[in-house]
Scaffold this active site. Structure first.
Site, PDB file in Angstrom:
ATOM      1  N   THR A  12      39.961  93.836 -21.192  1.00  0.00           N
ATOM      2  CA  THR A  12      40.174  93.330 -19.836  1.00  0.00           C
ATOM      3  C   THR A  12      40.646  91.882 -19.867  1.00  0.00           C
ATOM      4  OG1 THR A  12      38.471  94.820 -18.991  1.00  0.00           O
ATOM      5  CG2 THR A  12      39.112  92.988 -17.585  1.00  0.00           C
ATOM      6  N   ASP A  13      39.989  91.064 -20.682  1.00  0.00           N
ATOM      7  CA  ASP A  13      40.412  89.668 -20.828  1.00  0.00           C
ATOM      8  C   ASP A  13      41.845  89.590 -21.348  1.00  0.00           C
ATOM      9  OD1 ASP A  13      38.003  88.679 -19.946  1.00  0.00           O
ATOM     10  OD2 ASP A  13      37.227  88.230 -21.934  1.00  0.00           O
ATOM     11  N   LEU A  14      42.136  90.380 -22.371  1.00  0.00           N
ATOM     12  CA  LEU A  14      43.474  90.337 -22.972  1.00  0.00           C
ATOM     13  C   LEU A  14      44.540  90.798 -21.990  1.00  0.00           C
ATOM     14  CD1 LEU A  14      42.598  91.755 -26.507  1.00  0.00           C
ATOM     15  CD2 LEU A  14      43.142  89.379 -25.928  1.00  0.00           C
TER      16      LEU A  14
END
Length: 231
Positions: free
Chosen positions: A145-147
């Protein structure tokens, strides 16, 4: 990081003292810094600024006046309270591209909730489709999700730079973890929205393509990936 890879001069603003929390996210460590921190902060310079001090606010304002892009991940409205919101800094630099990254967006009932990769992965439905068939939900092995949010942010910044080149005006970009992860559901979301088909966990298999999974060979006891190639 990606903008730095492409040649941008990136100045990372950290808090005085400990700096970015991820500096201590280990083991493993390389010297005194975590390998995690080093993996996502290459090509960046760092400065420590106390944003609660008037001199710190003045320094960021002066930087924003000469920079092309500002990226921030505070809770929505927090920097505005400090005098560093988009409306305030855009008066200093009308060409500034101000990119806000949050958990749930700048508006809405969850906007003031902090965002974390694992929570967005669960709320979006990503964990619902990840894991062994009939088993429990599984968080992906890396912070997908962060990436994904970083990749969407990079594309939005590049588009804003192109728009500014044509119009001479900056922009306020709103990126968030939940929207990015929902967008990454791709055909899984389309299956439900268009055909009413709710997804489930398939392990390494695929519900629409067979064979398309990791299989253990009986002779060599080795794993291999089996694919169905359509021509």
């Amino acid at each position: 990081m990606i903008l730095g890879d492409l040649g941008a001069e990136v100045i990372k603003v950290e808090r005085p003292g400990a700096g970015d929390d991820t500096r201590a996210w280990g083991p493993p460590f390389v010297g005194k810094e975590s390998a995690y921190f080093l993996s996502v902060n290459r090509n960046k310079k760092s400065i420590a600024v106390d944003l609660k001090h008037p001199r710190g606010v003045q320094l960021i304002t002066e930087l924003a006046a000469v920079c092309d892009v500002l990226v921030e991940n505070y809770l929505p409205g927090k920097l505005h309270q400090m005098g560093l919101g988009y409306e305030q800094l855009s008066r200093t630099n009308p060409q500034l591209i101000y990119c806000s990254i949050s958990g749930y967006g700048q508006t809405g009932p969850q906007s003031q909730s902090p965002g974390y990769d694992s929570i967005a992965s669960a709320v979006s439905g990503m964990m619902h489709i990840t894991g062994p068939e009939g088993g429990e939900p599984v968080r992906p092995g890396v912070a997908m999700t962060d990436l994904a949010t970083g990749l969407y942010t990079h594309g939005a910044v590049m588009a804003a730079l192109l728009q500014r080149h044509r119009t001479g005006r900056g922009a306020h970009i709103d990126c968030n973890l939940l929207s990015a992860q929902v967008a990454c559901l791709s055909h899984i979301a389309a299956n439900y929205l268009n055909a009413g088909k709710e997804a489930k966990r398939w392990g390494t298999a695929h519900e629409s393509i067979v064979p398309y999974q990791v299989t253990l060979t009986l002779t060599a006891r080795r794993w291999f990936v089996m694919l169905c190639l359509l021509h």
